[in-house]
Design an enzyme around this catalytic site. Sequence first.
Site, PDB file in Angstrom:
ATOM      1  N   ASN A   1       0.833  -1.210   0.000  1.00 39.53           N
ATOM      2  CA  ASN A   1       0.000   0.000   0.000  1.00 39.53           C
ATOM      3  C   ASN A   1       0.863   1.254   0.000  1.00 39.53           C
ATOM      4  O   ASN A   1       0.600   2.221  -0.726  1.00 39.53           O
ATOM      5  CB  ASN A   1      -0.899   0.020   1.239  1.00 39.53           C
TER       6      ASN A   1
ATOM      7  N   ARG B   1     -11.101  -4.415 -14.107  1.00 37.34           N
ATOM      8  CA  ARG B   1      -9.977  -5.293 -13.758  1.00 37.34           C
ATOM      9  C   ARG B   1     -10.410  -6.749 -13.926  1.00 37.34           C
ATOM     10  O   ARG B   1     -11.512  -7.125 -13.540  1.00 37.34           O
ATOM     11  CB  ARG B   1      -9.512  -5.070 -12.313  1.00 37.34           C
TER      12      ARG B   1
ATOM     13  N   ARG C   1      -5.252   1.412 -13.212  1.00 40.53           N
ATOM     14  CA  ARG C   1      -3.860   1.585 -12.792  1.00 40.53           C
ATOM     15  C   ARG C   1      -3.224   0.279 -12.326  1.00 40.53           C
ATOM     16  O   ARG C   1      -3.765  -0.445 -11.514  1.00 40.53           O
ATOM     17  CB  ARG C   1      -3.783   2.636 -11.687  1.00 40.53           C
TER      18      ARG C   1
ATOM     19  N   HIS D   1     -15.457   3.069 -14.906  1.00 41.49           N
ATOM     20  CA  HIS D   1     -15.230   2.304 -13.683  1.00 41.49           C
ATOM     21  C   HIS D   1     -16.474   1.504 -13.282  1.00 41.49           C
ATOM     22  O   HIS D   1     -16.466   0.791 -12.283  1.00 41.49           O
ATOM     23  CB  HIS D   1     -14.844   3.286 -12.565  1.00 41.49           C
TER      24      HIS D   1
ATOM     25  N   TYR E   1     -12.260  -9.814  -1.701  1.00 39.07           N
ATOM     26  CA  TYR E   1     -12.895  -8.524  -1.445  1.00 39.07           C
ATOM     27  C   TYR E   1     -14.379  -8.738  -1.156  1.00 39.07           C
ATOM     28  O   TYR E   1     -15.016  -9.607  -1.745  1.00 39.07           O
ATOM     29  CB  TYR E   1     -12.798  -7.601  -2.665  1.00 39.07           C
TER      30      TYR E   1
ATOM     31  N   ARG F   1     -13.929   2.475   4.602  1.00 33.17           N
ATOM     32  CA  ARG F   1     -12.735   1.672   4.864  1.00 33.17           C
ATOM     33  C   ARG F   1     -11.460   2.508   4.904  1.00 33.17           C
ATOM     34  O   ARG F   1     -10.638   2.365   5.788  1.00 33.17           O
ATOM     35  CB  ARG F   1     -12.577   0.599   3.778  1.00 33.17           C
TER      36      ARG F   1
ATOM     37  N   HIS G   1     -15.118  -3.660   0.216  1.00 31.88           N
ATOM     38  CA  HIS G   1     -15.139  -3.015  -1.101  1.00 31.88           C
ATOM     39  C   HIS G   1     -16.544  -2.647  -1.570  1.00 31.88           C
ATOM     40  O   HIS G   1     -16.700  -1.903  -2.534  1.00 31.88           O
ATOM     41  CB  HIS G   1     -14.477  -3.963  -2.114  1.00 31.88           C
TER      42      HIS G   1
END
Length: 709
Positions: free
Chosen positions: A47, A378, A408, A438, A471, A564, A592
Site C-alpha cells: 500500500n 480489472r 492503474r 469504472h 474482497y 474503509r 469493497h
Amino acid sequence: MDKEILNYTQNRELSWLKFNKRVLEEAKDSTVPLLERMKFVAIFSSNLDEFFMIRVGSLFDMAHTDANRRDSRSGFTPKEQLDKIFEAVAPLYKERDKAYAEIKKQLSPYGICGLNFKELEQNEKKYVKKYFKDQILPVLSPQIVDANHPFPHLLNKEVYVTANLKFKEKPNSKSMMGLVPIPQFVSDVLYLPGHDIRYIRMEKVILEHLDLVFSKYEVSDANYICVTRNADIAPDDEALDVSDDFRYLMKETLHKRRRMAVVRLEIAEKMKPDTEDYFCEKFNIGPHQIFRTKIPMKLAFIFAISDKLPESMKRSLIYQPFTPQNSAHVLDGNVMRQVKKRDILLYYPYESMNPFLKMIKEASVDPNVMTIKITIYRLAKKARLVEYLCAAAENGKDVTVLIELRARFDEQNNIDWSERMEEAGCRVIYGFESYKVHSKICLITYRNRNEIQYITQIGTGNYNEKTAAMYTDLSLMTANPMIGKDAAEFFKNMSIGNLDGTYEHLIVAPTSLKQKVLYLMDEEIKKGSSGRVIMKMNSLTDVDYISKVCEASKAGVRVDLIVRGICCILPGVPGYTENVRVMSIVGRYLEHARIFSFGAGAEQKVYIGSADMMTRNTEKRVEVACPILDDGIRRQINHYLKVMLGDNVKSRVLLSDGSYVKKKASEPLLDSQAAFMEEAIHAKRETPKEERRLSDWLKEFVGNIRKQK
C-alpha cells in the site's frame, strides 16, 4: 475555497496514512494468526509503495506546476502536504520494522526462519556459496560508475546491491560506486535444504559474495537499495488525436512510467554522509526522502510460504480456509431461468461468483440470447469470464466489451485481454479520453417469443475471479425490465460517446449520480431528526457531499458512514457534524462494497454501485449505481449494514480530532466478516414459491395414495 469546511475536514493524504496504519494494526493483533500478521506487514508495505508512486508522485508534480494551489479539505499547499506526509511516514517505518521483527521471532519456533548469512549453519553456508557460484553469478550484470561508465537508470521497485570499490592494485585510487541489479528472473528468496522453512534473501546472498562479483576491487560499505518512482501518468494528459490507436498509447504510457522521477529511496544500512549526498545528487532527492528499512524490500514471498506449510501447522499459523459458498438464493440448474423469476443478490466472498459466471456461460449458448454487453475494469490473470464472452462471440452473439485500459497497474493485463477478445470476434471499445469507465454492469438481451427482454447484472466490484474471493462486494442479477431498458440505453450511449444520457432508474456518473445522492440527502434533511442516512464506501473526499452531510447533521439527521480508507469528514465536531458517526472495518477481507441507504421503513431507498464519494468518481469517471427494488433483497442489505454497524472486533471509530480508536469490545463480540462467513456456511437453500407449491401438491398427492392403500 470555502474556509468554513476546514472546521470539519482533514487532509486526504494524511487520512490515507491513518488507514494504512489500521492495516498495520492487524499485523500487531495477537488474535490474528502469525503468518497472516506477516501478510498484513506485506500489504501495508505494498500500500505504501503505491501511495508514494501515485499520491506523493502527483504532489511532487503539483509542487512544480501549481505550487500555490491549496487543498480544499485542509488548506495545505502541495509542499506543505509533502512535508506532513514525510513527517507522518517516518514513525510508520519504525512501527512496521518492529512488528516484522516480533512476528519473525514468533515464527522461529515453527521452523520458519528468515536468516542472515552469519546465522546459517556451516553446511548451509557451503550450499549457498555453491548455489551462488553455479546459478547466480553467471547471470549477474554488475556495473561500476566512473568517468567512463555513467550512473545507470535504476528500475522502479527493484532491489540493487551497492558498494564502494577501490582497485586492489591501486590502494590510493579514487573510490567508485559498484551496483549489482538483482535479475528479475531470479527468485527473491533462496530456500535452504531441510524440513524446516529456512530461507535467505537473494540480496543478502549477493551482498555476502561481492568479493566474487568485484574480484579486482576492495569492497566496502556494502548495502542494498530500492528506488520508488513517480507512476502518476494518465494518458488523458497526453496529446491524443482521434486517429491514434489507444492501445498503442497505453503501451507507450507504461514505458514512460518506468523512467519517471524518483520520489523515495529505501536503504538497508545507514549510509555515510558522502554516500547519502551522492545518491541525493543522482536521484535529485532530499535526505528526507531516504528511508532506512530493516525488513525485506520485497515481501511477496510471504504469501508463498503458506503453500509450503505442513497441514499440522496451518491451523495455528493461517486463517482457517474458507471457500465462498453456493448462495442459498440460487438453486442447482439454469441460473438465467431463476433470474427471470426473481432478483438474486450475491455477497462476495462469502458467496461464490459462480452463479454469475454460469449465467454468462448459459447466455453464450442460449439460442434466444442476441447480445451480451459488459464494462470491464480489472480482470484476473486467468478469467473464465473472458472464455465465456469469447465463446458467445464465436457462437454468433453480438458481444460488446467496454474495457478500461487505464486501470492503474492492470493496464498490461487489460491490453492482453482486449486483444484476445477482439481475436474471438468481440467488439471491444475503450471509453472516453478524459473519463475512466469504472462501472460494473453487464446486460444480456434475449428474445422471448416476439418480445425483447433483458437480464442485468450490476455490482460493486470488478469481474475478477481472484479478488471475488478476497474482497467484499455485492452483485445484483435482475430481469426487471425498467433496469434492463436503462442498461440498454447506457450501453448505447457508451458506444456513441454520449456521457449526457438520461435514465429512469439507474444513476450514472458523471451526469446524475452525485446529483441524485445530494437530492436524496435533501429528502432526509426535510425529515429533520426523523431522517436517516447510511452509506458504505471505500473512500470519502467529495467536498459537495461532505458539505451535504454537515447540513444533514445540523438538521438532526442521523448519518452513519462506513468508510474503509480515506475519510475527509470529521464526525462529532460541535456545531457541524454532531450527528455523524464514521467507522472503518479492516479485517481478513478487503471491504469493497458500496451501499447508499436513505430513509427507513417502507420509504427507504437503497442503491448499490461502483462509485465512492470521491470527486474523481463522481465527476471524472463513468459509474453506475442501481436501486434495490426487491423488498427481500432490501432486507438482506439492511441486515448486512446492521451487522457491520454492530462490529466491535474489527471496526475502528473516527474521532473528531482525526484519530481512530477501536470500539470498546463488549459481549457479545461481533466480528462482522466472521459472522457473514458463518451465515453463508449455515444458510438454508431457498425454495421458490412455485417449487414450494409443487412440493406441497406432491406431498398431498402421495398422502392421498397412501390413504387409498
